[in-house]
Design an enzyme around this catalytic site. Structure first.
Site, mmCIF file in Angstrom:
data_model
loop_
_atom_site.group_PDB
_atom_site.id
_atom_site.type_symbol
_atom_site.label_atom_id
_atom_site.label_comp_id
_atom_site.label_asym_id
_atom_site.label_seq_id
_atom_site.Cartn_x
_atom_site.Cartn_y
_atom_site.Cartn_z
ATOM 1 N N GLY A 94 0.173 1.010 13.554
ATOM 2 C CA GLY A 94 -0.667 2.214 13.555
ATOM 3 C C GLY A 94 0.058 3.500 13.898
ATOM 4 O O GLY A 94 -0.576 4.477 14.285
ATOM 5 N N HIS B 124 3.774 4.192 1.209
ATOM 6 C CA HIS B 124 4.666 3.060 0.918
ATOM 7 C C HIS B 124 6.094 3.461 1.284
ATOM 8 O O HIS B 124 6.522 4.576 0.969
ATOM 9 C CB HIS B 124 4.569 2.704 -0.574
ATOM 10 N N VAL C 224 -0.882 -2.425 -7.872
ATOM 11 C CA VAL C 224 -0.367 -2.201 -6.513
ATOM 12 C C VAL C 224 0.846 -1.262 -6.531
ATOM 13 O O VAL C 224 1.791 -1.469 -7.303
ATOM 14 C CB VAL C 224 0.007 -3.552 -5.866
HETATM 15 C C1 GRF Z 1 4.636 1.943 6.971
HETATM 16 O O1 GRF Z 1 6.005 1.774 6.831
HETATM 17 C C2 GRF Z 1 3.988 2.153 5.646
HETATM 18 O O2 GRF Z 1 4.835 2.745 4.711
HETATM 19 C C3 GRF Z 1 3.659 0.753 5.200
HETATM 20 O O3 GRF Z 1 3.299 0.084 6.376
HETATM 21 C C4 GRF Z 1 3.966 0.681 7.482
HETATM 22 C C5 GRF Z 1 2.916 0.970 8.515
HETATM 23 O O4 GRF Z 1 3.475 1.396 9.736
HETATM 24 N N1 GRF Z 1 2.615 0.758 4.214
HETATM 25 P P1 GRF Z 1 2.524 1.823 10.930
HETATM 26 O O5 GRF Z 1 1.582 0.658 11.192
HETATM 27 O O6 GRF Z 1 1.784 3.042 10.528
HETATM 28 O O7 GRF Z 1 3.430 2.041 12.101
#
Ligand code: GRF
Length: 211
Positions: A34, A131, A166
């Site tokens: 998060g 992503h 996706v």
């Molecule tokens: C991030 O690297 C995002 O790009 C990917 O999942 C990760 C989430 O990180 N989709 P966080 O939970 O927000 O720290």
């Protein structure tokens, strides 16, 4: 103004779009740590992003995002996909919860579930994802490791609109991150995260300004 430094190359100009009259009403979907949720909440607190977080849905009982939401006094709900017979019924519950919060943008922030038409049709064109690569390169899982294995010298992060395909929806914004000689998945992921935290709040404002 483009910013080039040793840590990152930010491709978009990070001028914030004009402040809207009404705050965006965001619903956050997160499966884990998060940190992107926290960055968005911070951008709101600092008055950069004119929005309010209506609530956080997480699908993994251990997700740290629940604690982060509680620390900010924001509602969070566990909707565990393992409790559902199929992806559509899971998404129907997610969509109903978001509707109950009167959300106008759905923000996937480390949401490790593929959206079905049930969710997509509930918020058409209004679901964003981040992503950790420069899409269309390295979609899917383990994007950081994919980039290291491919031997590219620049990777980064992408905010895009979520579609059925996706990691293939229309791109809203990207930030580039150079790969250094001694990089490991951990060191590179950390630098990408730093860029994500700047990019995502701004990209939300950008997407909302275009919608
Ligand atoms: C991030 O690297 C995002 O790009 C990917 O999942 C990760 C989430 O990180 N989709 P966080 O939970 O927000 O720290």
């Amino acid at each position: 103004m483009n910013c080039v430094c040793s840590e990152a190359l930010i491709s978009p100009a990070l001028d914030w779009p004009a402040v809207r009259d009404l705050p965006l009403r965001l619903g956050i979907l997160a499966s884990g740590n998060g940190s992107n949720f926290a960055a968005i909440a911070q951008a709101i607190d600092q008055g950069q992003l004119c929005a309010q977080i209506q609530g956080v849905i997480y699908n993994n009982p251990q997700a740290r995002v629940a604690q982060r939401a509680a620390e900010r006094g924001l509602p969070s709900v566990l909707i565990n996909h393992r409790d559902f017979g199929g992806r559509e019924t899971f998404d129907a519950t997610v969509a109903a919860t978001l509707r109950g919060w009167d959300v106008d943008w759905v923000i996937m922030a480390g949401w490790m579930r593929c959206a079905t038409p049930v969710l997509l049709d509930a918020f058409p064109g209004h679901i964003l994802n981040i992503h950790p690569s420069l899409l269309p390169s390295f979609p899917g899982l383990h994007a950081v490791e994919q980039a290291l294995r491919a031997g590219v010298t620049i990777t980064g992060c992408t905010v895009h609109i979520v579609t059925l395909a996706v990691d293939q929806g229309p791109i809203i914004a990207q930030a580039a991150v150079p790969i250094f000689g001694g990089d490991t998945p951990d060191t590179l992921a950390r630098r990408i995260h730093t860029q994500e935290h700047q990019l995502y709040p701004w990209a939300i404002a950008l997407a909302a300004g275009r919608a």
